[in-house]
Scaffold this motif. Structure first.
Motif, mmCIF file in Angstrom:
data_model
loop_
_atom_site.group_PDB
_atom_site.id
_atom_site.type_symbol
_atom_site.label_atom_id
_atom_site.label_comp_id
_atom_site.label_asym_id
_atom_site.label_seq_id
_atom_site.Cartn_x
_atom_site.Cartn_y
_atom_site.Cartn_z
ATOM 1 N N ILE A 48 -6.735 10.275 8.821
ATOM 2 C CA ILE A 48 -5.948 9.721 9.925
ATOM 3 C C ILE A 48 -6.301 10.465 11.206
ATOM 4 O O ILE A 48 -6.776 11.601 11.173
ATOM 5 N N LYS A 49 -6.053 9.813 12.335
ATOM 6 C CA LYS A 49 -6.271 10.429 13.643
ATOM 7 C C LYS A 49 -4.952 10.970 14.152
ATOM 8 O O LYS A 49 -3.882 10.443 13.842
ATOM 9 N N PHE A 50 -5.020 12.048 14.941
ATOM 10 C CA PHE A 50 -3.828 12.583 15.582
ATOM 11 C C PHE A 50 -4.127 12.895 17.036
ATOM 12 O O PHE A 50 -5.291 13.079 17.408
ATOM 13 N N ALA A 51 -3.071 12.947 17.825
ATOM 14 C CA ALA A 51 -3.204 13.327 19.237
ATOM 15 C C ALA A 51 -1.870 13.876 19.722
ATOM 16 O O ALA A 51 -0.810 13.366 19.342
ATOM 17 N N VAL A 52 -1.932 14.906 20.539
ATOM 18 C CA VAL A 52 -0.744 15.489 21.147
ATOM 19 C C VAL A 52 -1.147 16.030 22.518
ATOM 20 O O VAL A 52 -2.276 16.487 22.700
ATOM 21 N N VAL A 53 -0.244 15.937 23.482
ATOM 22 C CA VAL A 53 -0.505 16.446 24.820
ATOM 23 C C VAL A 53 0.252 17.758 25.003
ATOM 24 O O VAL A 53 1.464 17.817 24.795
ATOM 25 N N ILE A 89 0.864 -1.165 0.000
ATOM 26 C CA ILE A 89 0.000 0.000 0.000
ATOM 27 C C ILE A 89 0.908 1.224 0.000
ATOM 28 O O ILE A 89 1.817 1.326 0.823
ATOM 29 N N GLU A 90 0.659 2.130 -0.933
ATOM 30 C CA GLU A 90 1.494 3.323 -1.006
ATOM 31 C C GLU A 90 1.090 4.315 0.071
ATOM 32 O O GLU A 90 -0.084 4.606 0.262
ATOM 33 N N THR A 91 2.084 4.825 0.772
ATOM 34 C CA THR A 91 1.865 5.860 1.780
ATOM 35 C C THR A 91 2.920 6.952 1.590
ATOM 36 O O THR A 91 3.894 7.017 2.333
ATOM 37 N N PRO A 92 2.697 7.819 0.602
ATOM 38 C CA PRO A 92 3.698 8.847 0.313
ATOM 39 C C PRO A 92 3.687 10.033 1.280
ATOM 40 O O PRO A 92 4.494 10.938 1.134
ATOM 41 N N VAL A 93 2.801 10.029 2.268
ATOM 42 C CA VAL A 93 2.756 11.117 3.255
ATOM 43 C C VAL A 93 2.854 10.519 4.649
ATOM 44 O O VAL A 93 2.141 9.576 4.979
ATOM 45 N N THR A 94 3.765 11.068 5.461
ATOM 46 C CA THR A 94 3.812 10.706 6.880
ATOM 47 C C THR A 94 3.510 11.967 7.683
ATOM 48 O O THR A 94 3.858 13.077 7.287
ATOM 49 N N TRP A 95 2.879 11.770 8.808
ATOM 50 C CA TRP A 95 2.437 12.886 9.648
ATOM 51 C C TRP A 95 3.144 12.844 10.996
ATOM 52 O O TRP A 95 3.375 11.775 11.550
ATOM 53 N N SER A 96 3.463 14.024 11.517
ATOM 54 C CA SER A 96 4.022 14.132 12.866
ATOM 55 C C SER A 96 3.377 15.340 13.548
ATOM 56 O O SER A 96 2.855 16.238 12.892
#
Length: 149
Positions: free
Chosen positions: A142-147, A22-29
């Motif tokens: 996609i889901k994200f979370a940060v404290v 599966i192609e995933t050309p974007v990563t998130w941080s």
């Protein structure tokens, strides 16, 4: 004999399908920075592989799927204004018959928040579509979370 051939064919196709990547050309941080006791900035970064791009949050109707960042409601913080982004690259895309804003390599979206507590759990979703010169992958969420501390 036909059943054995059919079972073998089904197993072969299942194995080939499982090995397809599966192609995933974007990563998130994600990151955060407290700018005072009551305010912080949440950073959402997309790192995009060469040859691919994602679209701005400000694409007009009739264009590609724009990047949409939604923050889950919380009693720990409130959003201050909208989510900001740097100036996108703008290009006329024939398939949409309009100028479209997009980002290559990387982009950082920023959301200022007002804290109601000393720490806050910030979460949400990002919907986006990634394309190269010849094709687009289906929109993804996609889901994200940060404290924030």
């Amino acid at each position: 004999m036909k059943r054995i051939t059919l079972v073998f064919a089904m197993l072969l196709f299942a194995a080939l399908g499982a090995s397809a990547q599966i192609e995933t050309p974007v990563t998130w941080s994600y990151a955060q920075k407290k700018i005072s006791n009551t305010e912080a900035v949440v950073y959402i970064k997309a790192t995009i592989q060469d040859g691919w791009h994602i679209y701005s949050q400000n694409v007009k109707p009739g264009g590609p799927v724009k990047t949409t960042i939604k923050f889950n409601p919380s009693k720990e913080f409130t959003k201050v204004g909208g989510t900001t982004e740097p100036k996108p690259i703008s290009k006329f895309e024939k398939v949409f018959d309009m100028n479209v804003g997009y980002f290559e390599k990387s982009v950082v979206f920023q959301q200022k928040i007002k804290l109601t507590k000393p720490t806050a759990s910030v979460s949400g979703t990002i919907e986006f579509m990634v394309c190269d010169e010849s094709r687009c992958l289906p929109p993804d969420e996609i889901k994200f979370a940060v404290v924030v501390k």
